[in-house]
Design an enzyme around this catalytic site. Structure first.
Site, PDB file in Angstrom:
ATOM      1  N   LYS A  70       0.844  -1.203   0.000  1.00 51.74           N
ATOM      2  CA  LYS A  70       0.000   0.000   0.000  1.00 51.74           C
ATOM      3  C   LYS A  70       0.872   1.243   0.000  1.00 51.74           C
ATOM      4  O   LYS A  70       1.932   1.278   0.652  1.00 51.74           O
ATOM      5  CB  LYS A  70      -0.913  -0.038   1.236  1.00 51.74           C
ATOM      6  N   SER A 145      -9.767   1.732   3.088  1.00 53.42           N
ATOM      7  CA  SER A 145      -8.915   2.552   2.256  1.00 53.42           C
ATOM      8  C   SER A 145      -7.888   1.754   1.446  1.00 53.42           C
ATOM      9  O   SER A 145      -7.326   2.289   0.501  1.00 53.42           O
ATOM     10  CB  SER A 145      -8.176   3.566   3.129  1.00 53.42           C
ATOM     11  N   SER A 169      -9.883  -0.826   7.258  1.00 53.87           N
ATOM     12  CA  SER A 169      -9.391  -0.692   5.888  1.00 53.87           C
ATOM     13  C   SER A 169      -8.735  -1.911   5.279  1.00 53.87           C
ATOM     14  O   SER A 169      -8.371  -1.884   4.106  1.00 53.87           O
ATOM     15  CB  SER A 169      -8.396   0.463   5.798  1.00 53.87           C
TER      16      SER A 169
END
Ligand code: GLN
Length: 478
Positions: A70, A145, A169
Site C-alpha cells: 500500500k 482505504s 481498511s
C-alpha cells in the site's frame, strides 16, 4: 503463463523449490497480467521490476514471491505518497520495518497500490490519483482505504499485498473482494514506516486469497522492533503450525447478535452469515449468542478519536519538511497555508477541521475526552466477553460492494462502512475477515475477533472453515 495467476504463495513456493519455474517467470507473469488488466482496475500506482534473489534458496516460503505494498507504507528509495498529492514526490529514505522483514525473508515488492488519501476513506475514492475498481464488478468499489491492495490480490496480480487498518481498511475491502484480510493486535506489527493516520489504532495488515498465505505473511512482518515504542516486544509466533484443519477442542464462538440483526443488514448477506455459522458448528464449534451493545457507539467514538489524531499527525505536512511546496507565496504563513490547501484533498481537510474542533479548548472534554472514556468501555466489554468465549463472530459490512459514487452526497453513510469493524481497532484486538459466499454475484465475508494476541486461534479457526468450503477457489473474470 496466466495459469500462474491464482496460485497461492504456498503453491508458487513449492514450484520454485522443485525448480519447475524460475522466479523471473513468476515476476514476469505478474507484471504481464498487471499491464493487461490494471487499466480497468486502477489498483496500482507504480510497478517496479524487483531484483530476484538468485542466492542459495531462502528458508522462507516467501523467498522470491512477489507482492504489492500500500502506498502509505515506506519502501526505501521509492515514492511513498499515501495516495496524496502532498507527498507526490516524496522518496522514502528508509523502509518500513514490515517491508524490511519481508525483504529479509526474500519476498519481492512489485510496487505500490492505490489507496484513499492518507488511508481516509472506505471506497478508494479519496485517492488523489485515480479510482480503484472491484474486479468482481468494475462499476463497484473494492472498498477502502486499502482498495488497491484488495483489488490487486483478487484480480490475481499477486498472491499477497500489505494494507493498513485504522478502522477497517483491510477487513472491509477483503470482504468486498472475496479475500482473507487480517488486522493484528495493536502493537503486533511495527508501525515504523507506516504513514500515520490515527496512531493509537493504525496497524499494518495483510491481504491474501488463502488463510495459510495470510498467516505466513503476518508471522513474517510481526514481532519486535526498536523503532516503534508501541510494538509488543515478543517474538513473532508460528501461526502456520496451528493450521491443522481442525478446530481447537471445545472452541466456543460468541455470535454478536446485535450486529447480525442490525438495522440495514442486507437480508441475503445475513443468510450467508448464518450458513457460515452452521458450517462452523458442524466442524465442532459451540455457538453462543452474545450481545455487545457498546459496539453501537463504536462508529461515533471512532469518528472523534480518528479525526483528533489525524489533525495532530497531519500537522507535520507544512510545505517545508516534506513533499509539496506551494509556489508564489508572500510569507511563511502563506507558504504553510497554500501548501496545505493545494496539497491535501477535500476529505483530508474535512477531517483536519473536525479533529481540530474536537480537540479545541472548550470542546475537548465534550468530544475527545468522552470518546476516550467510551473507548475504554468498549475494550472492557470485549474483554468481559472473552472471559466466556474464545472468539467472536460478526459481519464485516452490512452489504456487498457498493457502486462507485453511491455515497458521494452522503459522507456520513460512507462512514457507516466502519460500523462493524472499528470496534476491534478501538479495543486494539485482532480481527480477520474470511470470505463466506456471494450475494448477487458479489463476494461477502465474516470476521472473527479474539482477545489480544489470539491471531493463531483466529487463523486456525478460519483455516478449518476454509478447508470445508470452496469460496477461496472462486475468482472474478477479468
Ligand atoms: N473507513 C475508515 C476511515 O475512513 C477506516 C480507514 C482505515 O482503516 N484506514 O477512517
Amino acid at each position: 503463463m496466466n495459469t500462474l495467476a491464482y496460485l497461492s504463495i504456498k503453491e508458487l513456493s513449492s514450484l520454485l523449490s522443485r525448480n519447475e519455474i524460475t522466479p523471473q517467470e513468476i515476476v514476469q507473469s505478474c507484471i504481464n497480467r498487471i499491464e493487461k488488466h490494471d487499466k480497468n482496475l486502477g489498483s496500482t500506482l507504480e510497478i517496479i521490476t524487483p531484483k530476484v534473489n538468485n542466492s542459495i534458496e531462502g528458508l522462507s516460503s516467501l523467498h522470491n514471491i512477489p507482492g504489492l505494498i500500500k502506498d502509505n507504507i515506506c519502501q526505501k528509495g521509492q515514492i511513498t505518497s499515501a495516495g496524496s498529492k502532498i507527498l507526490a514526490n516524496f522518496i522514502s529514505p528508509y523502509a518500513a520495518t514490515a517491508v524490511q522483514k519481508l525483504e529479509h525473508a526474500g519476498a519481492l515488492s512489485l510496487g505500490r497500490t492505490n489507496c484513499d488519501e492518507f488511508a481516509m476513506g472506505s471506497s478508494n475514492e479519496t485517492s488523489a490519483y485515480k479510482l480503484a475498481h472491484n474486479p468482481w464488478d468494475t462499476s463497484r468499489s473494492p472498498g477502502g482505504s486499502s482498495g488497491g491492495s484488495a483489488a490487486a490480490v483478487a484480480a490475481g496480480f499477486v498472491p499477497w499485498a500489505l494494507g493498513s487498518e485504522t478502522g477497517g481498511s483491510v477487513r472491509q475491502p477483503a470482504a468486498l473482494c472475496g479475500l482473507v484480510g487480517s488486522k493484528p493486535t495493536y502493537g503486533r506489527v511495527s508501525r515504523h514506516g507506516l504513514i500515520a493516520y490515527a496512531s493509537s489504532m493504525d496497524q499494518i495488515g495483510v491481504f491474501t486469497r488463502t488463510v495459510y498465505d495470510n498467516a505466513l505473511v503476518l508471522q513474517t512482518i510481526a514481532g519486535k522492533d526498536h523503532y516503534d515504542s508501541t510494538v509488543i516486544q515478543q517474538e513473532s509466533p508460528n501461526y502456520i503450525s496451528g493450521l491443522t484443519g481442525e478446530l481447537k477442542k471445545g472452541l466456543k464462538i460468541g455470535v454478536v447478535t446485535n450486529a447480525l440483526n442490525a438495522k440495514g443488514m442486507h437480508p441475503e448477506m445475513k443468510a450467508q452469515l448464518l450458513l457460515a455459522l452452521k458450517k462452523l458448528e458442524s466442524l465442532g464449534a459451540e455457538l453462543v449468542d452474545v450481545s455487545i451493545p457498546m459496539m453501537e457507539h463504536a462508529a461515533a467514538t471512532y469518528f472523534v478519536i480518528s479525526r483528533a489524531e489525524a489533525a495532530s499527525n497531519l500537522a507535520r505536512f507544512d510545505g517545508i519538511r516534506y513533499g509539496y511546496r506551494a509556489k508564489h507565496v508572500d510569507s511563511l504563513q502563506d507558504l504553510y497555508q497554500k501548501s496545505r490547501a493545494e496539497g491535501f484533498g477535500h476529505e483530508v481537510k474535512r477531517r483536519i477541521l473536525i479533529g481540530n474542533y474536537v480537540l479545541s479548548a472548550g470542546h475537548a472534554a465534550q468530544y475527545y475526552e468522552s470518546a476516550c472514556a467510551v473507548r475504554r468501555m468498549i475494550r472492557q466489554e470485549f474483554l468481559d466477553h472473552f472471559a466466556e468465549v474464545d472468539l467472536l463472530f460478526a459481519p464485516v459490512t452490512p452489504a456487498p460492494a457498493f457502486k462507485i459514487g453511491e455515497f458521494a452526497k452522503n459522507p456520513l453513510q460512507m462512514d457507516l462502512q466502519d460500523y462493524f469493524t472499528c470496534s476491534a481497532n478501538l479495543a486494539g484486538i485482532p480481527a480477520v475477515s474470511f470470505p463466506c459466499g456471494f450475494v448477487q454475484n458479489l463476494p461477502v465475508g465474516f470476521q472473527l475477533m479474539g482477545p489480544d494476541l489470539s491471531e493463531g486461534l483466529i487463523f486456525q479457526t478460519g483455516y478449518a472453515y476454509e478447508q470445508a468450503t470452496e469460496w477461496h477457489t472462486m475468482h472474478p473474470k477479468l
